[in-house]
Design a protein around this motif. Structure first.
Motif, PDB file in Angstrom:
ATOM      1  N   ILE A   1       0.840  -1.206   0.000  1.00 55.88           N
ATOM      2  CA  ILE A   1       0.000   0.000   0.000  1.00 55.88           C
ATOM      3  C   ILE A   1       0.872   1.252   0.000  1.00 55.88           C
ATOM      4  N   VAL A   2       1.984   1.218   0.742  1.00 58.13           N
ATOM      5  CA  VAL A   2       2.918   2.350   0.732  1.00 58.13           C
ATOM      6  C   VAL A   2       3.445   2.577  -0.685  1.00 58.13           C
TER       7      VAL A   2
ATOM      8  N   LEU B   1      -5.979  12.154  -5.431  1.00 64.96           N
ATOM      9  CA  LEU B   1      -5.465  11.458  -4.252  1.00 64.96           C
ATOM     10  C   LEU B   1      -6.583  11.126  -3.278  1.00 64.96           C
ATOM     11  N   MET B   2      -7.523  12.056  -3.125  1.00 65.46           N
ATOM     12  CA  MET B   2      -8.657  11.806  -2.234  1.00 65.46           C
ATOM     13  C   MET B   2      -9.447  10.580  -2.704  1.00 65.46           C
ATOM     14  N   ASN B   3      -9.774  10.522  -3.989  1.00 64.07           N
ATOM     15  CA  ASN B   3     -10.515   9.386  -4.530  1.00 64.07           C
ATOM     16  C   ASN B   3      -9.806   8.065  -4.255  1.00 64.07           C
ATOM     17  N   ASN B   4      -8.530   8.028  -4.535  1.00 62.57           N
ATOM     18  CA  ASN B   4      -7.787   6.775  -4.467  1.00 62.57           C
ATOM     19  C   ASN B   4      -7.505   6.349  -3.034  1.00 62.57           C
ATOM     20  N   VAL B   5      -7.156   7.293  -2.160  1.00 63.12           N
ATOM     21  CA  VAL B   5      -6.922   6.920  -0.768  1.00 63.12           C
ATOM     22  C   VAL B   5      -8.238   6.518  -0.101  1.00 63.12           C
ATOM     23  N   HIS B   6      -9.326   7.193  -0.473  1.00 64.51           N
ATOM     24  CA  HIS B   6     -10.640   6.808   0.057  1.00 64.51           C
ATOM     25  C   HIS B   6     -10.961   5.369  -0.338  1.00 64.51           C
ATOM     26  N   TYR B   7     -10.683   5.006  -1.578  1.00 67.54           N
ATOM     27  CA  TYR B   7     -10.929   3.642  -2.037  1.00 67.54           C
ATOM     28  C   TYR B   7     -10.098   2.652  -1.229  1.00 67.54           C
ATOM     29  N   ILE B   8      -8.835   2.976  -1.004  1.00 65.93           N
ATOM     30  CA  ILE B   8      -7.949   2.101  -0.224  1.00 65.93           C
ATOM     31  C   ILE B   8      -8.516   1.886   1.173  1.00 65.93           C
ATOM     32  N   VAL B   9      -8.911   2.984   1.825  1.00 66.77           N
ATOM     33  CA  VAL B   9      -9.435   2.905   3.186  1.00 66.77           C
ATOM     34  C   VAL B   9     -10.673   2.022   3.242  1.00 66.77           C
ATOM     35  N   HIS B  10     -11.584   2.229   2.304  1.00 63.63           N
ATOM     36  CA  HIS B  10     -12.842   1.484   2.375  1.00 63.63           C
ATOM     37  C   HIS B  10     -12.684   0.029   1.952  1.00 63.63           C
ATOM     38  N   LYS B  11     -11.744  -0.263   1.075  1.00 60.26           N
ATOM     39  CA  LYS B  11     -11.492  -1.670   0.757  1.00 60.26           C
ATOM     40  C   LYS B  11     -10.948  -2.398   1.981  1.00 60.26           C
ATOM     41  N   ILE B  12     -10.137  -1.721   2.753  1.00 54.09           N
ATOM     42  CA  ILE B  12      -9.632  -2.327   3.991  1.00 54.09           C
ATOM     43  C   ILE B  12     -10.775  -2.538   4.976  1.00 54.09           C
ATOM     44  N   LYS B  13     -11.616  -1.528   5.152  1.00 55.65           N
ATOM     45  CA  LYS B  13     -12.724  -1.640   6.105  1.00 55.65           C
ATOM     46  C   LYS B  13     -13.733  -2.707   5.676  1.00 55.65           C
ATOM     47  N   ASP B  14     -13.875  -2.897   4.372  1.00 53.31           N
ATOM     48  CA  ASP B  14     -14.838  -3.882   3.876  1.00 53.31           C
ATOM     49  C   ASP B  14     -14.310  -5.313   3.947  1.00 53.31           C
ATOM     50  N   SER B  15     -13.034  -5.466   4.259  1.00 58.25           N
ATOM     51  CA  SER B  15     -12.440  -6.803   4.344  1.00 58.25           C
ATOM     52  C   SER B  15     -11.949  -7.047   5.767  1.00 58.25           C
ATOM     53  N   PRO B  16     -12.718  -7.768   6.590  1.00 56.95           N
ATOM     54  CA  PRO B  16     -12.272  -8.030   7.966  1.00 56.95           C
ATOM     55  C   PRO B  16     -10.905  -8.716   8.017  1.00 56.95           C
ATOM     56  N   GLU B  17     -10.617  -9.580   7.036  1.00 52.99           N
ATOM     57  CA  GLU B  17      -9.320 -10.270   7.037  1.00 52.99           C
ATOM     58  C   GLU B  17      -8.181  -9.287   6.825  1.00 52.99           C
ATOM     59  N   LEU B  18      -8.338  -8.407   5.836  1.00 56.30           N
ATOM     60  CA  LEU B  18      -7.284  -7.427   5.556  1.00 56.30           C
ATOM     61  C   LEU B  18      -7.157  -6.435   6.697  1.00 56.30           C
ATOM     62  N   TRP B  19      -8.274  -5.968   7.217  1.00 51.82           N
ATOM     63  CA  TRP B  19      -8.244  -5.030   8.341  1.00 51.82           C
ATOM     64  C   TRP B  19      -7.555  -5.671   9.550  1.00 51.82           C
ATOM     65  N   GLY B  20      -7.887  -6.927   9.792  1.00 52.47           N
ATOM     66  CA  GLY B  20      -7.272  -7.611  10.918  1.00 52.47           C
ATOM     67  C   GLY B  20      -5.771  -7.733  10.786  1.00 52.47           C
ATOM     68  N   LEU B  21      -5.290  -7.907   9.566  1.00 57.78           N
ATOM     69  CA  LEU B  21      -3.844  -8.001   9.351  1.00 57.78           C
ATOM     70  C   LEU B  21      -3.169  -6.641   9.506  1.00 57.78           C
ATOM     71  N   ILE B  22      -3.747  -5.639   8.865  1.00 60.75           N
ATOM     72  CA  ILE B  22      -3.095  -4.329   8.831  1.00 60.75           C
ATOM     73  C   ILE B  22      -3.206  -3.599  10.163  1.00 60.75           C
ATOM     74  N   GLY B  23      -4.354  -3.701  10.822  1.00 58.48           N
ATOM     75  CA  GLY B  23      -4.521  -3.094  12.132  1.00 58.48           C
ATOM     76  C   GLY B  23      -5.040  -1.668  12.074  1.00 58.48           C
ATOM     77  N   ASP B  24      -5.477  -1.178  13.225  1.00 65.33           N
ATOM     78  CA  ASP B  24      -6.107   0.143  13.320  1.00 65.33           C
ATOM     79  C   ASP B  24      -5.112   1.286  13.163  1.00 65.33           C
ATOM     80  N   VAL B  25      -3.887   1.087  13.617  1.00 65.56           N
ATOM     81  CA  VAL B  25      -2.922   2.194  13.612  1.00 65.56           C
ATOM     82  C   VAL B  25      -2.657   2.661  12.189  1.00 65.56           C
ATOM     83  N   TYR B  26      -2.346   1.718  11.329  1.00 68.23           N
ATOM     84  CA  TYR B  26      -2.054   2.119   9.950  1.00 68.23           C
ATOM     85  C   TYR B  26      -3.318   2.583   9.239  1.00 68.23           C
ATOM     86  N   LEU B  27      -4.460   1.997   9.544  1.00 70.03           N
ATOM     87  CA  LEU B  27      -5.706   2.441   8.930  1.00 70.03           C
ATOM     88  C   LEU B  27      -6.001   3.895   9.302  1.00 70.03           C
ATOM     89  N   LYS B  28      -5.708   4.265  10.537  1.00 68.48           N
ATOM     90  CA  LYS B  28      -5.904   5.665  10.953  1.00 68.48           C
ATOM     91  C   LYS B  28      -4.984   6.592  10.179  1.00 68.48           C
TER      92      LYS B  28
END
Length: 654
Positions: free
Chosen positions: A463-464, A487-514
């Motif tokens: 993602i980086v 940038l807003m469009n694309n970062v928003h998409y990244i954020v919501h794809k993570i939130k929509d995937s419990p598996e990916l969110w669980g791996l990445i964690g809240d700190v990086y999502l914030k």
């Protein structure tokens, strides 16, 4: 030999000679090949008499080469003048024919589809959806390249454990009775006599010559093609993918059903027999110990096993590219799932052990391929150098592709967490240095990287790299507001794809999502500031009052210019930003609301304070072109990706 024994031997010879296959074939007489002793029907008495006669020959005949103590005699030789030795040869020739006949005529037809369904339901892995260009919300091509120490590395032989000298069934194995019980009994009886007479190798050769084609037929019926490694590697990946699905289903059925059933059959037919023919030298030491039935089994199935695993081997050593990752993981999981069964079925002999080693080595190479493909994908994300901006600052295909790709990676978390044990190395982060077409390589700045799984670190790193690439692509826009909107469009998409995937969110964690959420908000704020600050400044009082004047001291000329400037700026924003695109419906509406909350109150206030100065003059409609409602309606055109036709909105100044 006393008279009674001699008479008994003579009777045994007469019984055997009645079934002289060689004599009947050459003279047309005798019972011979026109009738079989073990045909599965009719009177069994003659078959039992024949077996008893063979036993009597072995018991009563004097030792001689060919009856178990010397070199094996020529087969199918004439029995004339052979005495008891000739009778033994006749008996062995007949038993060989009978053995082949039972094998060829009494086999139960395998119900391949039933077998495949049974064994596939037992797998610990599931066939997951592959990454496909045609699947929903996925892009058609992987990122362009350039212009366009773990347990797996341990000795592969270690997987072949649990050796046994006798047959044992595992719970994952589903055996099928390949022959009726009476046929198996006949085969075992014949094999025992041939082995005892020193014809064990001939018996094994006959067995393998009949069962090999049966096993090969099962492979074909299950869809396993006879392809060399080179032929597999020359196939297009689109052709290989369905073959992998077929192979996984077939391999489970073949190993757990076909091979397991063949091993069980060999055990039932050959168990406890010494299948090695005697040597030319008569030994004086203790008799040879009995052997397991591994020799006929491996002789029968080794070719099929090599063919089966050759396909997986070809995939494991093929070219690595991102689109192959998920099918190769499926293949790795299937091979891993089968390894205990392969070990249980094959590891009882040296020849079978080589199949265990091959399967374990294939799994290791598949694991290496997975790690290599992940590294290749990371480099591909960084090196995607497309220099044409997407129209309207919308979502970039690279963003869509990468995020759907890593969501699938997270779906394979169980396997990849075992395979990916190293975090992105320093060398991987400088892999693209020296490329003038890309900006400086980013840093992987994590607060506590050791708290994350290595797999999670790799996903964050991807993602980086994606963000870094998107910033380079954003710089292609000449409009600063569009830079931030992209940038807003694309970062928003990244954020919501993570939130929509419990598996990916669980791996990445809240700190990086914030952190990502913060970047999205910064981009949204920067867009609004750069796009609307100039327009909102037109609605300020500064510069409208006559110097030293009172409340009525308004410069009408300055006010007219201010209204003209606002109208022109808003019309330009409306024309341009209606063609910009915010693909997420909720974000699009939120952005319009945010703009309206800033624009409409400011315009309403400005209009309320100054409209009478314009309306009292000439041609007020030239300056007050929009009502508050007009602006509100116009804002609803923004970010649709297609500018409305001119004069499509009503205008009023009343």
């Amino acid at each position: 030999m006393d008279g009674s024994a001699a008479a008994e031997l003579e009777r045994a010879e007469r019984v055997v000679m009645r079934w002289d296959s060689t004599a009947s074939a050459s003279t047309g007489g005798g019972s011979g090949d026109d009738q079989m002793l073990f045909d599965g029907s009719g009177d069994r008495a003659e078959a039992e008499r024949f077996l008893q006669a063979v036993d009597d020959l072995r018991r009563l005949a004097p030792p001689s080469p060919g009856n178990g103590t010397g070199s094996s005699p020529p087969r199918r030789s004439s029995s004339a003048g052979g005495g008891s030795s000739g009778a033994v040869q006749v008996a062995m020739a007949r038993l060989e024919d009978e053995f082949r006949h039972v094998l060829a005529t009494r086999a139960v037809d395998l119900e391949i589809e039933v077998l495949a369904d049974l064994t596939s339901s037992l797998s610990m892995t599931s066939d997951r959806t592959s990454f496909s260009a045609e699947s929903a919300d996925r892009e058609p091509a992987p990122p362009a390249r350039g212009n366009d120490d773990d347990d797996e590395n341990s000795n592969s032989r270690s997987s072949c454990v649990g050796r046994r000298s006798s047959y044992r069934s595992m719970t994952s194995i589903r055996e099928i009775d390949l022959f009726p019980a009476d046929a198996i009994s006949d085969l075992a009886a014949i094999a025992a006599r041939m082995a005892a007479a020193g014809y064990g190798r001939e018996c094994v050769q006959v067995y393998a010559s009949v069962r090999k084609p049966a096993v090969d037929s099962a492979l074909r019926r299950l869809g396993v093609e006879k392809l060399t490694i080179g032929e597999v590697q020359r196939l297009a990946w689109g052709v290989v993918q369905p073959k992998i699905r077929t192979w996984i289903r077939a391999a489970r059925a073949i190993v757990r059903g076909v091979f397991a059933s063949e091993r069980r059959l060999c055990f039932l037919v050959f168990h406890g027999l010494n299948l090695s023919n005697p040597t030319t030298t008569v030994t004086t030491h203790a008799p040879t110990t009995t052997t397991t039935p591994s020799a006929p089994f491996t002789e029968t199935v080794k070719g099929a096993a090599l063919q089966l695993f050759g396909f997986a081997e070809a995939i494991s050593i093929g070219r690595r590219s991102p689109e192959k990752l998920f099918k190769i993981i499926d293949l790795h999981d299937a091979v891993s799932d089968l390894l205990p069964d392969v070990s249980d079925i094959f590891a009882a002999s040296k020849a079978g052990d080589s199949i265990c080693v091959q399967a374990a080595e294939i799994r290791t190479r598949l694991a290496d391929a997975v790690r290599g493909i992940l590294s290749e994908f990371e480099n591909a994300v960084f090196r995607d150098l497309t220099k044409t901006p997407v129209p309207g600052g919308t979502l970039h295909p690279l963003t869509r592709y990468v995020m759907n790709y890593i969501i699938l990676i997270s779906d394979y978390r169980a396997t990849l967490s075992q395979l990916i044990l190293a975090r992105p190395s320093a060398s991987s982060r400088v892999a693209a240095e020296g490329n003038d077409l890309t900006p400086a390589f980013p840093d992987l700045d994590l607060a506590d990287p050791d708290s994350l799984l290595p797999l999670a670190t790799h996903l964050i790193w991807i993602i980086v790299l994606l963000e870094h690439n998107l910033e380079a692509k954003a710089s292609l826009y000449k409009d600063v507001a569009l830079y931030h909107l992209f940038l807003m469009n694309n970062v928003h998409y990244i954020v919501h794809k993570i939130k929509d995937s419990p598996e990916l969110w669980g791996l990445i964690g809240d700190v990086y999502l914030k952190q990502l959420t913060g970047k999205f908000r910064l981009a949204a704020t920067a867009y609004q500031r750069s796009a609307w600050l100039k327009i909102l400044n037109c609605l300020r009082d500064e510069g409208l009052h006559v110097s030293g004047g009172f409340s009525s001291g308004i410069s009408k000329s300055a006010l007219r210019e201010r209204f003209k400037s606002f109208n022109a700026a808003f019309e330009e924003a409306h024309r341009i930003q209606s063609g910009w695109h915010v693909p997420d419906k909720q974000l699009r509406e939120e952005l319009r609301i945010s703009i309206a909350e800033k624009l409409l109150p400011a315009y309403r206030s400005f209009l309320g304070r100054f409209r009478h100065h314009i309306e009292n003059g000439k041609h007020p409609e030239l300056y007050i072109k929009y009502s508050v409602d007009d602006l509100e309606i116009s804002v609803s055109d923004f970010f649709e990706g297609s500018p409305p036709p001119p004069n499509s909105r009503r205008r009023s100044h009343g």
